[in-house]
Motif scaffolding. Sequence first.
Motif, PDB file in Angstrom:
ATOM      1  N   PRO A   1       0.824  -1.213   0.000  1.00  0.00           N
ATOM      2  CA  PRO A   1       0.000   0.000   0.000  1.00  0.00           C
ATOM      3  C   PRO A   1       0.855   1.258   0.000  1.00  0.00           C
ATOM      4  N   SER A   2       0.319   2.294  -0.576  1.00  0.00           N
ATOM      5  CA  SER A   2       1.017   3.571  -0.626  1.00  0.00           C
ATOM      6  C   SER A   2       1.218   4.122   0.777  1.00  0.00           C
ATOM      7  N   PRO A   3       2.460   4.471   1.138  1.00  0.00           N
ATOM      8  CA  PRO A   3       2.693   5.086   2.457  1.00  0.00           C
ATOM      9  C   PRO A   3       1.871   6.344   2.663  1.00  0.00           C
ATOM     10  N   ASP A   4       1.654   7.103   1.588  1.00  0.00           N
ATOM     11  CA  ASP A   4       0.852   8.325   1.705  1.00  0.00           C
ATOM     12  C   ASP A   4      -0.594   7.992   2.065  1.00  0.00           C
ATOM     13  N   LEU A   5      -1.156   6.937   1.442  1.00  0.00           N
ATOM     14  CA  LEU A   5      -2.523   6.518   1.777  1.00  0.00           C
ATOM     15  C   LEU A   5      -2.613   6.130   3.250  1.00  0.00           C
ATOM     16  N   LEU A   6      -1.658   5.340   3.729  1.00  0.00           N
ATOM     17  CA  LEU A   6      -1.689   4.907   5.124  1.00  0.00           C
ATOM     18  C   LEU A   6      -1.531   6.092   6.072  1.00  0.00           C
ATOM     19  N   ALA A   7      -0.676   7.012   5.736  1.00  0.00           N
ATOM     20  CA  ALA A   7      -0.463   8.180   6.597  1.00  0.00           C
ATOM     21  C   ALA A   7      -1.729   9.020   6.703  1.00  0.00           C
ATOM     22  N   ARG A   8      -2.501   9.062   5.612  1.00  0.00           N
ATOM     23  CA  ARG A   8      -3.717   9.891   5.597  1.00  0.00           C
ATOM     24  C   ARG A   8      -4.914   9.214   6.255  1.00  0.00           C
ATOM     25  N   THR A   9      -4.918   7.901   6.305  1.00  0.00           N
ATOM     26  CA  THR A   9      -6.141   7.200   6.688  1.00  0.00           C
ATOM     27  C   THR A   9      -6.060   6.410   7.992  1.00  0.00           C
ATOM     28  N   VAL A  10      -4.894   5.907   8.351  1.00  0.00           N
ATOM     29  CA  VAL A  10      -4.776   5.071   9.540  1.00  0.00           C
ATOM     30  C   VAL A  10      -4.512   5.956  10.756  1.00  0.00           C
ATOM     31  N   PRO A  11      -5.351   5.873  11.801  1.00  0.00           N
ATOM     32  CA  PRO A  11      -5.134   6.698  12.996  1.00  0.00           C
ATOM     33  C   PRO A  11      -3.748   6.477  13.589  1.00  0.00           C
ATOM     34  N   ALA A  12      -3.122   7.574  14.000  1.00  0.00           N
ATOM     35  CA  ALA A  12      -1.746   7.500  14.494  1.00  0.00           C
ATOM     36  C   ALA A  12      -1.662   7.354  16.009  1.00  0.00           C
ATOM     37  N   ASP A  13      -2.820   7.326  16.689  1.00  0.00           N
ATOM     38  CA  ASP A  13      -2.806   7.322  18.148  1.00  0.00           C
ATOM     39  C   ASP A  13      -2.909   5.916  18.734  1.00  0.00           C
ATOM     40  N   ARG A  14      -2.525   4.907  17.977  1.00  0.00           N
ATOM     41  CA  ARG A  14      -2.572   3.529  18.438  1.00  0.00           C
ATOM     42  C   ARG A  14      -1.180   2.911  18.309  1.00  0.00           C
ATOM     43  N   PRO A  15      -0.931   1.787  18.983  1.00  0.00           N
ATOM     44  CA  PRO A  15       0.374   1.124  18.857  1.00  0.00           C
ATOM     45  C   PRO A  15       0.654   0.702  17.423  1.00  0.00           C
ATOM     46  N   GLU A  16       1.927   0.610  17.095  1.00  0.00           N
ATOM     47  CA  GLU A  16       2.300   0.227  15.725  1.00  0.00           C
ATOM     48  C   GLU A  16       1.731  -1.131  15.349  1.00  0.00           C
ATOM     49  N   ALA A  17       1.675  -2.071  16.311  1.00  0.00           N
ATOM     50  CA  ALA A  17       1.131  -3.393  16.016  1.00  0.00           C
ATOM     51  C   ALA A  17      -0.314  -3.306  15.546  1.00  0.00           C
ATOM     52  N   TRP A  18      -1.057  -2.334  16.048  1.00  0.00           N
ATOM     53  CA  TRP A  18      -2.443  -2.127  15.604  1.00  0.00           C
ATOM     54  C   TRP A  18      -2.478  -1.428  14.248  1.00  0.00           C
ATOM     55  N   ARG A  19      -1.634  -0.409  14.069  1.00  0.00           N
ATOM     56  CA  ARG A  19      -1.659   0.372  12.827  1.00  0.00           C
ATOM     57  C   ARG A  19      -1.281  -0.472  11.610  1.00  0.00           C
ATOM     58  N   THR A  20      -0.482  -1.516  11.822  1.00  0.00           N
ATOM     59  CA  THR A  20      -0.016  -2.321  10.699  1.00  0.00           C
ATOM     60  C   THR A  20      -0.839  -3.591  10.478  1.00  0.00           C
ATOM     61  N   LEU A  21      -1.897  -3.787  11.260  1.00  0.00           N
ATOM     62  CA  LEU A  21      -2.765  -4.944  11.036  1.00  0.00           C
ATOM     63  C   LEU A  21      -3.425  -4.867   9.664  1.00  0.00           C
ATOM     64  N   ASP A  22      -3.569  -6.010   9.018  1.00  0.00           N
ATOM     65  CA  ASP A  22      -4.307  -6.030   7.749  1.00  0.00           C
ATOM     66  C   ASP A  22      -5.729  -5.513   7.945  1.00  0.00           C
ATOM     67  N   ALA A  23      -6.373  -5.907   9.045  1.00  0.00           N
ATOM     68  CA  ALA A  23      -7.750  -5.476   9.278  1.00  0.00           C
ATOM     69  C   ALA A  23      -7.837  -3.971   9.466  1.00  0.00           C
ATOM     70  N   THR A  24      -6.835  -3.391  10.120  1.00  0.00           N
ATOM     71  CA  THR A  24      -6.823  -1.936  10.282  1.00  0.00           C
ATOM     72  C   THR A  24      -6.718  -1.245   8.936  1.00  0.00           C
ATOM     73  N   VAL A  25      -5.786  -1.701   8.107  1.00  0.00           N
ATOM     74  CA  VAL A  25      -5.607  -1.089   6.784  1.00  0.00           C
ATOM     75  C   VAL A  25      -6.850  -1.296   5.916  1.00  0.00           C
ATOM     76  N   LEU A  26      -7.439  -2.482   6.006  1.00  0.00           N
ATOM     77  CA  LEU A  26      -8.651  -2.741   5.227  1.00  0.00           C
ATOM     78  C   LEU A  26      -9.763  -1.773   5.607  1.00  0.00           C
ATOM     79  N   HIS A  27     -10.019  -1.650   6.920  1.00  0.00           N
ATOM     80  CA  HIS A  27     -11.155  -0.828   7.348  1.00  0.00           C
ATOM     81  C   HIS A  27     -10.875   0.668   7.220  1.00  0.00           C
TER      82      HIS A  27
END
Length: 430
Positions: free
Chosen positions: A323-349
């Motif tokens: 996935p594009s790092p820019d997409l992830l930076a814009r969409t995935v909340p940054a206030d959670r642990p890295e293990a949560w931010r990098t979950l497939d389910a997190t990125v999907l939702h």
Amino acid sequence: MNYAGPGDETAACEGLELVPFQGLRYDPERVGSLAAVTSPPYDVVVRPDGLHHLESADPHNIVRLILPQDTTPAVRNQQAADTLRQWLSEGVLTTDSEPALYVYEQSDDDLLQRGVIGALRLSEPADGVVLPHEDVMPHVVADRAALMRATSANLEPLLLTYRGDGSVTGTAAVVERAAGREPLLSTTTEDGYSHRLWAVTDPAELAEIREDLRRHQALIADGHHRWATYLRLRAEHPSPGPWDYGLVLLVDTARHPLRVRAIHRLLHHLPVSEALAAVSPHFRVRHLEVPLSEALTALAAAAAEGNAFLLAGDGAFHLIDRPSPDLLARTVPADRPEAWRTLDATVLHAALLEHVWHIPEDSPARIAYIHDTAATVEKAERDGGTAVLMHPVREEVVRDLARQGVTMPRKSTSFGPKPASGLVLRALRS
């Protein structure tokens, strides 16, 4: 509560409290077979095909209670309540003569799993006794709560896990002794699993389990919506009372590790071509003209390096990853642990569903959650939608996030084998 770690919880803490109850069980003389009246948990039944199959297996199949079919929710729930009362009055379901905890065994050629079914005292997540790891959908909790209110029963147990120290002492010793006795019931379901059930009524053995479990905390492996339902209904009823407890199966994963599988998504009204067109600017897309097994192998290899998904529904498989790092930076909340931010389910939702495909995750008209991989692909091909196949997350990731109080996106994992519904039920009488 302050726990030292897996299998090492401090003995001073008041942990799990599992109490005996008088189980409701099918009378084998009144049904075609015990296997024919069981069902997978309500949210694993593939509808409508699997539902119709179960309904036709036996007129008393438990699916008529856990997934009643009629025009409106109120009518469905009343139908389930009426059916339960009828089966009790006719002796199809009978109440065991004395309260018990139930040792439950599931096995196939590759796995042997044993645990204890009982009524667990309910606790809040903040107490640290029972740890959820997934978010829930409010409309599902409301649906399950309405059914439990109508029937005044826990119709199927949740699956919870805890970590013992691996020794055959305490609960593990009681479980092993019970498994050496003649079971209350024994059956093999059409999925190939054998099921056996024993009642534990001896006061000394019940005390042994009670003293052992009070040192432990549990992870909800399967049944987050039913756990949330238990908590909602407890708040509605006077305490102390039967609604302070909920029906669960507790499995010690130090002795009986569970299998962890993914839960897939079926996106209604989104053809694969449109899904790919929207995602191609943000992910690498590779088209695979291979069987499902090989496509899943390719998914596993890609998931080992980062977020990856398989799209299907047009007769082929499409592996999307990187996935594009820019997409992830814009969409995935940054206030959670890295293990949560990098979950497939997190990125999907967070990225795909919300920002790329614009699909509400809690809309049954737009998205379905299906455990069976082949069934997800088949339904997508038949309905013209898109199947999103997931790779399972590791159990240790789930448990670590739960201990941090961080919940994963809904329907992130599928632990199993899940207890068969219909082997033992619990009535709630205020």
